[in-house]
Write an enzyme that holds these catalytic residues in place. Sequence first.
Site, mmCIF file in Angstrom:
data_model
loop_
_atom_site.group_PDB
_atom_site.id
_atom_site.type_symbol
_atom_site.label_atom_id
_atom_site.label_comp_id
_atom_site.label_asym_id
_atom_site.label_seq_id
_atom_site.Cartn_x
_atom_site.Cartn_y
_atom_site.Cartn_z
ATOM 1 N N ASP A 132 -7.156 14.818 -20.673
ATOM 2 C CA ASP A 132 -8.446 14.588 -20.036
ATOM 3 C C ASP A 132 -8.183 14.007 -18.647
ATOM 4 O OD1 ASP A 132 -7.633 11.969 -20.369
ATOM 5 O OD2 ASP A 132 -9.336 11.337 -21.565
ATOM 6 N N ASP A 158 -9.290 10.523 -16.448
ATOM 7 C CA ASP A 158 -9.937 9.213 -16.599
ATOM 8 C C ASP A 158 -10.227 8.593 -15.229
ATOM 9 O OD1 ASP A 158 -9.313 8.876 -19.635
ATOM 10 O OD2 ASP A 158 -7.358 9.302 -18.749
ATOM 11 N N ASP A 188 -13.353 11.121 -18.804
ATOM 12 C CA ASP A 188 -13.800 9.794 -19.241
ATOM 13 C C ASP A 188 -14.114 8.942 -18.025
ATOM 14 O OD1 ASP A 188 -13.336 10.412 -21.880
ATOM 15 O OD2 ASP A 188 -11.404 9.390 -22.001
HETATM 16 N N1 CTP Z 1 -8.812 3.419 -23.299
HETATM 17 C C1 CTP Z 1 -9.474 2.257 -23.592
HETATM 18 N N2 CTP Z 1 -10.647 2.307 -24.288
HETATM 19 C C2 CTP Z 1 -11.167 3.484 -24.687
HETATM 20 C C3 CTP Z 1 -10.497 4.686 -24.401
HETATM 21 C C4 CTP Z 1 -9.304 4.613 -23.687
HETATM 22 O O1 CTP Z 1 -9.023 1.194 -23.220
HETATM 23 N N3 CTP Z 1 -12.303 3.507 -25.358
HETATM 24 C C5 CTP Z 1 -7.570 3.342 -22.527
HETATM 25 C C6 CTP Z 1 -6.347 3.599 -23.373
HETATM 26 O O2 CTP Z 1 -5.812 2.392 -23.829
HETATM 27 C C7 CTP Z 1 -5.404 4.264 -22.416
HETATM 28 C C8 CTP Z 1 -6.274 4.797 -21.293
HETATM 29 O O3 CTP Z 1 -7.584 4.338 -21.559
HETATM 30 O O4 CTP Z 1 -4.514 3.316 -21.910
HETATM 31 C C9 CTP Z 1 -6.220 6.275 -21.166
HETATM 32 O O5 CTP Z 1 -6.477 6.870 -22.407
HETATM 33 P P1 CTP Z 1 -6.231 8.411 -22.699
HETATM 34 O O6 CTP Z 1 -6.986 9.238 -21.758
HETATM 35 O O7 CTP Z 1 -6.487 8.636 -24.152
HETATM 36 O O8 CTP Z 1 -4.645 8.565 -22.522
HETATM 37 P P2 CTP Z 1 -3.746 8.952 -21.292
HETATM 38 O O9 CTP Z 1 -2.689 7.927 -21.223
HETATM 39 O O10 CTP Z 1 -4.569 9.168 -20.067
HETATM 40 O O11 CTP Z 1 -3.066 10.287 -21.764
HETATM 41 P P3 CTP Z 1 -3.591 11.803 -21.610
HETATM 42 O O12 CTP Z 1 -2.795 12.355 -20.479
HETATM 43 O O13 CTP Z 1 -3.263 12.445 -22.907
HETATM 44 O O14 CTP Z 1 -5.043 11.769 -21.334
HETATM 45 MN MN MN Z 2 -9.233 9.285 -21.742
HETATM 46 MN MN MN Z 3 -6.259 10.432 -20.128
#
Ligand code: CTP
Ligand code: MN
Ligand code: MN
Length: 371
Positions: A205, A207, A295
Site C-alpha cells: 500500500d 502510507d 492509508d
Molecule cells: N500502523 C499503525 N497503526 C495502524 C496501521 C499501521 O501504527 N493501524 C503502522 C505499522 O506499525 C507500520 C506502518 O504503520 O509500522 C506501516 O504499515 P504497513 O503499511 O502495514 O507496512 P509497511 O511497512 O508500509 O509495509 P508494506 O510495504 O507492505 O506496506
Molecule cells: Mn499501511
Molecule cells: Mn505500507
Amino acid sequence: KTALPATSKPTVSQYACQRRTTLDNQNKIFTDAFEVLAESNEFLDSRGQCLAFRRAASVLKSLQFTLRSLDDIEGLPCLGEQIKSVIEEIFEFRTCSKVEEILRDEKYQTLKLFTSVFGVGPKTAEKWYRKGLRTLKAVLAEPDIHLNKMQEAGFLYYEDISKSVSKADAQAVETLIKDTISYYSSDTKLFLTGGFRRGKEHGHDVDFILTTPEIGKEQALLLFLIDKFKNLGILLYSDFQESTFDIQKLPSCKFEAMDHFPKCFLILKLKTGEQTAGVQQNQNDSRDWKAIRVDLVAPPADRYAFAMLGWTGSTQFERDLRRYARKERRMLLDNHALYDKTKHAFLEAQTEEEIFDLLGLEYIEPWQRNA
Ligand code: CTP
Ligand code: MN
Ligand code: MN
Ligand code: MN
C-alpha cells in the site's frame, strides 16, 4: 594502531532499534525460511513462536555479512537452539525440511491465499478453511458466507491490490493527494511514511501522514479529502476512523493496539495511462486505471513526530522501540506520546531525532529501520 584481539566482534543488540538494518539483506536464504516459520506459527496462533522466528530473521537482516558457519552466529542475540538447528540445516542442505513441509501443506497454502485478500485475517481464513473452502472462487460461490464491506472490496479489486505497488505509483498518489489538499488549506502538510519512506521499491500500500500547523484544523482534513475523492470519481473504498485521541491517557504498552488519530484505509482509482483488462465481471472492457491501497493518518501537529516514528515501521522496529523504552528506560512509547514512569511525566518532542534522544538511543535513519 592497536590491533583488536582476534576474538572481538562488534556486539549486536537484542533490540532492532539499536541496529541499523538496510534493505540489503545478506542472509535472505535464512530470513526467508524464518519468515515462513513465523507465518505458519501465526496461523497456528502461537504468538511466542512466531515472534521468536521474526526476531531471529530481524537479527540476521542487520548483519553486513552472510553467515558461513556456526562460528558466525556465536554471540548473536535471539538465536536459540531451535533457530540454530534451522540455520545448521540450511548450511548443510541449502534448505530446511520443516519449511519445505510447510510450503507443501495445503492448509498453509490456503490460509496464505485467503489472508492475501484485503480485510481477511487469520481467524476468518481459518473459518473458511474449516468449511472445506480452498479457493477464492469457492468462497465467493458459498451461499452462507457473509462478507463485510472491506472483504467485498478486497475481492472486487483483488487482481490489482494483491500485486505490489511501485514507487512510481506511490509518487503518483502523492501528487494526487497534494493537489487535492491544496483545496483544504495551502499550509496542509503531506509526508510519505511506511515502507516507501524506508526506501522500499515496492509495497502493499502507500502510507501518508497529513497535518496542519494549526492544531485542531487537521481534524476535518481526512473527511474533506474523502469527499473530494468521491466527487472526482476515484474513491473505490473508504474506511474512515475518527479520532479517539486523549492527551491524558498513558501510552499503550501493547504494540497491536491501533492508534487514536483520525485515519482512513482507502482503495483509490489511480490513472495509469495504459490499458489494462477490466475488473471482475467486466473482464473484457479495458481500462486505464488500477486500484491501489492507500492509508492516511492525520495527527495534530504537536504529535507529528510520534506519529511519524510509529508509522514508518518496520513492524519489528516498532515492537523493539517500545520494548526497549519499557525495559531499559521505564518509559512508555506509542504513536502518540512518550511517558517517563520515573518522572511521572510526558516527554515532548517535535522531531524523530528528539524522540531517539529522549530514549537515549542513537538516531536510526528511516532506511536503516528495515528490521
Ligand atoms: N500502523 C499503525 N497503526 C495502524 C496501521 C499501521 O501504527 N493501524 C503502522 C505499522 O506499525 C507500520 C506502518 O504503520 O509500522 C506501516 O504499515 P504497513 O503499511 O502495514 O507496512 P509497511 O511497512 O508500509 O509495509 P508494506 O510495504 O507492505 O506496506
Ligand atoms: Mn499501511
Ligand atoms: Mn505500507
Ligand atoms: Mn509488507
